[in-house]
Design a protein around this motif. Sequence first.
Motif, PDB file in Angstrom:
ATOM      1  N   GLY A 179       0.732  -1.267  -0.147  1.00  0.00           N
ATOM      2  CA  GLY A 179       0.054   0.036   0.143  1.00  0.00           C
ATOM      3  C   GLY A 179       0.743   1.196  -0.018  1.00  0.00           C
ATOM      4  O   GLY A 179       2.167   1.143   0.088  1.00  0.00           O
ATOM      5  N   THR A 180       0.205   2.433  -0.205  1.00  0.00           N
ATOM      6  CA  THR A 180       0.712   3.633  -0.163  1.00  0.00           C
ATOM      7  C   THR A 180       1.514   4.031   1.042  1.00  0.00           C
ATOM      8  O   THR A 180       2.704   4.563   0.715  1.00  0.00           O
ATOM      9  CB  THR A 180      -0.269   4.599  -0.570  1.00  0.00           C
ATOM     10  N   HIS A 181       1.155   3.806   2.104  1.00  0.00           N
ATOM     11  CA  HIS A 181       1.880   4.022   3.547  1.00  0.00           C
ATOM     12  C   HIS A 181       3.372   3.635   3.551  1.00  0.00           C
ATOM     13  O   HIS A 181       4.281   4.248   3.782  1.00  0.00           O
ATOM     14  CB  HIS A 181       1.055   3.776   4.786  1.00  0.00           C
TER      15      HIS A 181
ATOM     16  N   ASP B 231      12.221   3.118  -3.694  1.00  0.00           N
ATOM     17  CA  ASP B 231      10.761   3.183  -4.259  1.00  0.00           C
ATOM     18  C   ASP B 231      10.616   1.790  -4.754  1.00  0.00           C
ATOM     19  O   ASP B 231      10.905   1.251  -5.724  1.00  0.00           O
ATOM     20  CB  ASP B 231      10.704   3.999  -5.658  1.00  0.00           C
TER      21      ASP B 231
ATOM     22  N   ARG C 247       4.975   2.161   0.932  1.00  0.00           N
ATOM     23  CA  ARG C 247       5.567   2.754  -0.099  1.00  0.00           C
ATOM     24  C   ARG C 247       6.280   4.130   0.248  1.00  0.00           C
ATOM     25  O   ARG C 247       7.373   4.305  -0.217  1.00  0.00           O
ATOM     26  CB  ARG C 247       4.789   2.943  -1.359  1.00  0.00           C
ATOM     27  N   HIS C 248       5.510   5.038   0.589  1.00  0.00           N
ATOM     28  CA  HIS C 248       5.966   6.357   1.054  1.00  0.00           C
ATOM     29  C   HIS C 248       7.121   6.239   2.126  1.00  0.00           C
ATOM     30  O   HIS C 248       8.169   6.918   2.080  1.00  0.00           O
ATOM     31  CB  HIS C 248       4.721   7.158   1.495  1.00  0.00           C
TER      32      HIS C 248
END
Length: 111
Positions: A93-95, A106, A97-98
Motif C-alpha cells: 500500500g501507499t503508506h 521506491d 511505499r511512502h
Amino acid sequence: MTDALELDALWDEFHRVVNMTSQELAVWLKTRYAGEETEPLTEHPGSPTGQHVLAILQKRRTDLTDDDVRIMYEVVDTVNAQRDLENTPETNGTHRRHRLMTLGHDPLRPS
C-alpha cells in the motif's frame, strides 16, 4: 570503522537498495513533508534518516563517517526486511511505499 572489503560490500548494497537518485529523493522529501496545513518547509525537509541518506548519496565512499556507515546498515536492513513482507497483503500500500521512499527506495521501481 568497518574494514575495506565490508565497506565495499555495504556501499554496493546500499546503492542497490537506494534506487532513487539524490535529486529524486530531495524532491520526494520536500513534497512528502509539504502540505496545505503544514508550516513552510525548512531548508532541509524530511526525516533525519531521509536527510542522512540524501547526504550519503552526495558523498564519495572515502568520505563516509561511522555515522554514515550506521545509517547505511540501517537502511539496507529496513529495505530488505520490507522486501520479505512484500507478498503480505497488509503490508502493501501507499503508506508502506511512502515510508520506504523516505529512505530512498521506491518499491515500484524494478530492481
